[in-house]
Design an enzyme around this catalytic site. Structure first.
Site, mmCIF file in Angstrom:
data_model
loop_
_atom_site.group_PDB
_atom_site.id
_atom_site.type_symbol
_atom_site.label_atom_id
_atom_site.label_comp_id
_atom_site.label_asym_id
_atom_site.label_seq_id
_atom_site.Cartn_x
_atom_site.Cartn_y
_atom_site.Cartn_z
ATOM 1 N N ASP A 175 2.060 7.052 40.496
ATOM 2 C CA ASP A 175 0.780 6.332 40.520
ATOM 3 C C ASP A 175 -0.279 7.080 41.334
ATOM 4 O OD1 ASP A 175 2.020 6.031 42.907
ATOM 5 O OD2 ASP A 175 1.778 3.856 43.049
ATOM 6 N N HIS A 214 -2.110 35.686 36.236
ATOM 7 C CA HIS A 214 -2.366 34.338 36.746
ATOM 8 C C HIS A 214 -1.282 33.922 37.737
ATOM 9 C CE1 HIS A 214 -5.053 33.381 33.055
ATOM 10 N NE2 HIS A 214 -5.716 33.957 34.020
ATOM 11 N N ASP A 221 -8.412 36.175 43.921
ATOM 12 C CA ASP A 221 -9.354 35.621 42.933
ATOM 13 C C ASP A 221 -9.472 34.135 43.298
ATOM 14 O OD1 ASP A 221 -10.787 34.767 40.756
ATOM 15 O OD2 ASP A 221 -9.518 35.750 39.255
ATOM 16 N N ASP A 269 -16.953 32.436 40.746
ATOM 17 C CA ASP A 269 -15.688 33.054 40.323
ATOM 18 C C ASP A 269 -15.678 34.496 40.829
ATOM 19 O OD1 ASP A 269 -13.369 33.818 39.083
ATOM 20 O OD2 ASP A 269 -14.117 33.657 37.023
ATOM 21 N N HIS A 273 -7.139 42.361 30.045
ATOM 22 C CA HIS A 273 -8.027 41.199 29.843
ATOM 23 C C HIS A 273 -9.468 41.610 29.569
ATOM 24 C CE1 HIS A 273 -9.641 41.685 33.903
ATOM 25 N NE2 HIS A 273 -8.412 41.754 34.360
ATOM 26 N N HIS A 278 -16.658 36.462 31.283
ATOM 27 C CA HIS A 278 -16.847 35.214 30.532
ATOM 28 C C HIS A 278 -18.066 34.494 31.057
ATOM 29 C CE1 HIS A 278 -15.146 33.373 34.170
ATOM 30 N NE2 HIS A 278 -14.260 34.357 34.145
ATOM 31 N N HIS A 281 -14.873 28.905 33.257
ATOM 32 C CA HIS A 281 -14.948 29.566 31.947
ATOM 33 C C HIS A 281 -15.855 28.679 31.097
ATOM 34 C CE1 HIS A 281 -10.690 31.364 32.779
ATOM 35 N NE2 HIS A 281 -11.631 31.981 33.436
ATOM 36 N N GLU A 285 -15.516 41.579 35.474
ATOM 37 C CA GLU A 285 -14.270 41.618 36.235
ATOM 38 C C GLU A 285 -13.247 42.614 35.682
ATOM 39 O OE1 GLU A 285 -11.845 38.005 35.554
ATOM 40 O OE2 GLU A 285 -13.659 37.128 34.722
ATOM 41 N N TYR A 297 -3.994 47.416 36.263
ATOM 42 C CA TYR A 297 -2.747 46.816 36.776
ATOM 43 C C TYR A 297 -1.564 47.725 36.414
ATOM 44 C CZ TYR A 297 -6.111 43.016 36.495
ATOM 45 O OH TYR A 297 -7.258 42.258 36.595
ATOM 46 N N ARG A 345 -8.478 44.140 40.729
ATOM 47 C CA ARG A 345 -9.575 43.544 39.949
ATOM 48 C C ARG A 345 -10.750 43.346 40.894
ATOM 49 N NH1 ARG A 345 -7.035 39.815 37.795
ATOM 50 N NH2 ARG A 345 -7.448 37.893 38.939
ATOM 51 N N GLU A 384 -14.458 41.333 40.786
ATOM 52 C CA GLU A 384 -15.187 40.377 39.935
ATOM 53 C C GLU A 384 -16.443 39.869 40.626
ATOM 54 O OE1 GLU A 384 -13.005 36.743 39.063
ATOM 55 O OE2 GLU A 384 -14.251 36.406 37.290
HETATM 56 N N1 GLY Z 1 -10.590 33.069 38.037
HETATM 57 C C1 GLY Z 1 -10.443 33.071 36.664
HETATM 58 C C2 GLY Z 1 -11.071 34.210 36.028
HETATM 59 O O1 GLY Z 1 -11.414 35.181 36.680
HETATM 60 O O2 GLY Z 1 -11.334 34.212 34.855
HETATM 61 MN MN MN Z 2 -13.443 35.233 35.858
HETATM 62 MN MN MN Z 3 -11.757 35.031 38.740
#
Ligand code: GLY
Ligand code: MN
Ligand code: MN
Length: 437
Positions: A38, A241, A258, A269, A348, A352, A359, A383, A387, A405, A407
């Site tokens: 709950d 992720h 991140d 982000d 990737h 975005h 996103h 970004e 890797y 990365r 970003e």
């Molecule tokens: N933190 C999610 C991305 O970079 O898309």
């Molecule tokens: Mn991102």
């Molecule tokens: Mn990110």
């Protein structure tokens, strides 16, 4: 306090309604989500709904009506309830919602199933989130069907359209106020990333860095983080992720973070990668500077008129070249790109849309499927990452286990771009200085 006021929401609704000849739009609030038994996750409003009315309570609906003669906006809300106020906090209720929000009418949500049939009478088009299977939308469809079967009703719903596409196209271009909210989120995110660099030391757990960042977010009044933080030491960075954040940070490793917060529901982000002990090894620096060069080159290319698809393709070319320069890939760049060889190390996309959602689900292509061109007011992350897994024996040993990365959040302006997160350190020298400070 949100910078958005009722005029903003009214203008957004007018713009939305101006794109249809006639019809009824129904937008539902987000449903509370059960965490266990709950208990619930913290409530987060549906972004499309919020964009059109700014109402933050659950169990609410926005209905917009347009005929050839008039248009009107209706909010359905939970009535004020003493019992609910005691246990869960006060709700605005019908009367106060009518005072506070610039909609034409406000009704008790419990009257919706009766009223929606009257609202839909004589309308021919219904605009909904086609993938929303909430009871509100099912009720509207049921009412439309009943009207079909009712003698004397001459006009019926004969088409249903996806309203989210119209709203999300609008959401692509951010207003000054929206940019200000995003900047506020980024300001706090900057503080949190700098804090993580300053306090990082070997032997700490990933979750300790995460906790220090969360402290910065929460002690400054953010209501939420934009997404689950990734704090990935060493080879963990090569799981894209990786939100476990439970490992120990080791001497000689990098840590990829991140993590970012929301401000008034607007996201930031940000990713930074830095050495746990404050000093890049030569191999780490070589890879880091390649990723950074790609990022700077991509950001430099952003301006109105540039196609997002082109930027993606260009970033792949640059990353492929970086991998060749590092000796990680060998062969002709053209052939490597054709074979998608670079994707093993840079899997990737380059970025975005970002806004109310981290996103932002705004369209990337037009109705013909052609990539959209950038226009002033759009916000996109940039970004790039490289890797290299620890167990990849095809790569020189010194590079194994490195995952990087970088970003930032970029606003397209009339003449080019503005890097909204440029205050967050990112050159090797700046990062090493920040880690020392
Ligand atoms: N933190 C999610 C991305 O970079 O898309
Ligand atoms: Mn991102
Ligand atoms: Mn990110």
């Amino acid at each position: 306090m949100s910078l958005m006021n009722e005029i903003h929401y009214e203008l957004r609704r007018q713009k939305l309604l101006s794109s249809l000849e006639e019809g009824v739009i129904i937008l539902a609030s987000a449903s509370p989500q059960t965490r266990s038994n709950d208990t619930e996750y913290p409530y987060r409003q549906n972004s499309d709904f919020y964009y059109m009315c700014g109402f933050r309570e659950d169990n609410s609906l926005l209905v917009l009506v347009k005929t050839k003669e008039f248009s009107k906006s209706i909010l359905f809300v939970e009535p004020y309830n003493e019992e609910h106020a005691l246990w869960n906090g006060s709700r605005l209720g019908v009367e106060k919602a009518l005072e506070a929000f610039s909609v034409d009418e406000v009704y008790d949500i419990h009257t919706y199933s009766l009223l929606i049939k009257e609202i839909l009478r004589d309308h021919i088009a219904l605009y909904i989130d086609l993938f929303d299977d909430s009871s509100w939308i099912l009720q509207a469809k049921k009412s439309a069907k009943e009207l079909h079967e009712t003698r004397g009703v001459k006009r019926h719903i004969k088409a249903m359209y996806d309203v989210t596409h119209l709203i999300r196209t609008q959401r692509l271009i951010k207003s000054h106020e929206e940019i200000s909210e995003i900047k506020k989120a980024i300001d706090l995110t900057a503080k949190a990333h700098h804090k993580a660099m300053q306090i990082s030391k070997l032997g700490m757990h990933e979750y300790e860095l995460q906790a220090h960042m969360s402290y910065v977010f929460q002690s400054n009044g953010t209501q939420a983080e934009s997404y689950g933080a990734i704090v990935a030491g060493g080879n963990n960075a090569n799981t894209l992720h990786c939100v476990d954040n439970r490992d120990i940070l080791r001497d000689g490793d990098l840590v990829l973070i991140d993590a970012a917060c929301e401000w008034e529901l607007y996201a930031s982000d940000i990713t930074r990668t830095f050495p746990v002990n404050g000093k890049f090894t030569e191999a780490q620096r070589d890879v880091y500077e390649k990723v950074l060069d790609v990022q700077l080159e991509i950001i430099k290319a952003m301006k109105p008129g540039v196609k997002r698809d082109w930027l993606q393709q260009y970033s792949e070319e640059l990353l492929c070249q970086a991998l060749i320069d590092l000796g990680i890939l060998s062969g002709e760049r053209k052939n490597l790109l054709e074979a998608n060889a670079h994707k093993k190390y840079a899997p990737h996309g380059i970025g975005h849309w970002m806004g109310l959602d981290v996103h932002d689900p705004c369209p990337y292509v037009d109705d013909e499927g052609e990539s959209l061109c950038f226009a002033s007011g759009m916000v996109m992350t940039v970004e790039p990452g490289i890797y290299i897994r620890a167990d990849d024996v095809t790569v020189e040993e010194k590079y194994r286990g490195i995952g990087i990365r970088i970003e930032d959040d970029i606003l397209i302006t009339e003449t080019g771009y503005e890097n909204l997160s440029s205050a967050i350190v990112k050159s090797v020298a700046e990062i090493e200085a920040m880690c020392k400070s």
